[in-house]
Design a protein around this motif. Structure first.
Motif, mmCIF file in Angstrom:
data_model
loop_
_atom_site.group_PDB
_atom_site.id
_atom_site.type_symbol
_atom_site.label_atom_id
_atom_site.label_comp_id
_atom_site.label_asym_id
_atom_site.label_seq_id
_atom_site.Cartn_x
_atom_site.Cartn_y
_atom_site.Cartn_z
ATOM 1 N N PRO A 95 42.635 29.390 37.847
ATOM 2 C CA PRO A 95 41.838 30.110 36.844
ATOM 3 C C PRO A 95 42.085 31.615 36.916
ATOM 4 N N ILE A 96 41.993 32.273 35.762
ATOM 5 C CA ILE A 96 42.120 33.727 35.710
ATOM 6 C C ILE A 96 40.715 34.313 35.788
ATOM 7 N N VAL A 97 40.394 34.890 36.907
ATOM 8 C CA VAL A 97 39.059 35.451 37.124
ATOM 9 C C VAL A 97 39.189 36.962 37.306
#
Length: 336
Positions: A95-97
């Motif tokens: 995921p891109i957090v």
């Protein structure tokens, strides 16, 4: 005009939109204020009265068809994007957090609290909406003091005795009212003043004030407390000086200056080439303030100090505009 309407209805029926650009082209042509419908309704004003009923009905049909088609095309484009997203999504990717950061004011406030807690100070809070007694009268402000006037203070118009606090000293009064000495506390919090907003001033900002009341408290205790604070926050080489001043609630009173930690006292734009920068005010608690809180000034004495958290943060991080703290600009906040 009837032929125009028929041509446009045919064009609408055949219209397709494979992407958002084509959808926008349809909107601009038929739905927007500068589109076909607006043009036709302007022409409609010149239609003879005997034809208005018939042509007006056809215009309404065209308008309805355009709106229905536009919604249909929106659904098509969104559905197409959803289908593509479903096929293109790789669930194995991490995921891109995007992580946030602690606001610079919070960083400095937490550090200030930490320094004073190590010296035995507790943290106290109080109301931001205050009455005149706790904000002014109990702090030895005469009735004609300029700070009571409207250009400095936000008063609640329905009740002129209620206002937005102009300092966190109201917490000191409430603390002394409802307790017995000794007191050793700091009071961080937001305050409000009716000032023109600029790079150096704002109508709301944060303060931290301190209070120490006990038997035999002297100005030497105040100086040692602030010496330790300045060296902990700004560095071991930091020097501190006190300049005589006046505050209604302290006597004697002094402004607090520290040696410029940027130029090390040589002179720069931060210290205006003086080698010193002001960080706050301080003094011994006026006996009248102690008496107004039910404390015998013959038995007890104390000191108080206060400083703006924004000012300290601006000095520490060399920030030249106080407005940046409240604009929520991520480009600024990501630096911290």
């Amino acid at each position: 005009m009837k032929e125009k309407i028929g041509t446009y209805i045919e064009a609408i029926d055949k219209a397709i939109a494979k992407n958002k650009e084509e959808l926008e082209q349809f909107r601009l042509r038929f739905i927007s204020r500068k589109g076909v419908l607006t043009e036709l309704f302007e022409e409609f004003k010149k239609v003879p009265n005997e034809q208005k009923r018939e042509i007006g009905g056809e215009l309404n049909v065209l308008k309805q068809k355009a709106q229905e088609k536009f919604q249909e095309l929106i659904d098509q484009v969104n559905g197409s994007a959803g289908d593509n997203a479903e096929h293109d999504l790789d669930v194995t990717l991490p995921p891109i957090v995007e992580e946030g950061s602690v606001h610079p004011l919070s960083k400095v406030k937490n550090r200030i609290i930490q320094i004073f807690e190590r010296q035995g100070f507790s943290v106290k809070e109080g109301p931001e909406i205050e009455d005149d007694f706790h904000n002014f009268t109990a702090l030895n402000f005469p009735e004609n003091h300029p700070a009571r006037e409207m250009q400095d203070t936000y008063f609640i118009s329905k009740n002129p005795d209620i206002l937005l606090r102009t300092h966190t000293s109201n917490v000191q009064i409430r603390l002394m009212e409802h307790g017995k000495p000794p007191f050793r506390s700091i009071m961080p919090g937001r305050v409000f003043r009716n000032e023109a907003i600029s790079a150096r001033a704002h109508c709301f900002f944060n303060q931290v004030e301190g209070l120490y009341v006990d038997k035999d408290v002297s100005f030497k205790d105040l100086k040692q407390t602030l010496y330790h604070f300045a060296k902990e926050l700004f560095g071991e080489d930091t020097q501190i000086r006190f300049r005589p001043s006046f505050f209604p609630f302290t006597e004697p009173s002094a402004e607090i200056d520290i040696s410029c930690f940027i130029c090390k006292g040589d002179g720069c734009k931060i210290c205006k080439h003086t080698g010193w920068v002001e960080i706050g005010g301080s003094g011994m608690v006026d006996p009248n303030v102690l008496e107004s809180c039910g404390i015998d000034p013959k038995e007890y004495s104390g000191f108080a100090f206060g400083m703006g958290i924004e000012r300290i943060t601006m000095l520490k991080y060399q920030i030249d505009d106080i407005r940046l703290f409240s604009e929520n600009d991520l480009r600024f906040l990501k630096q911290f």
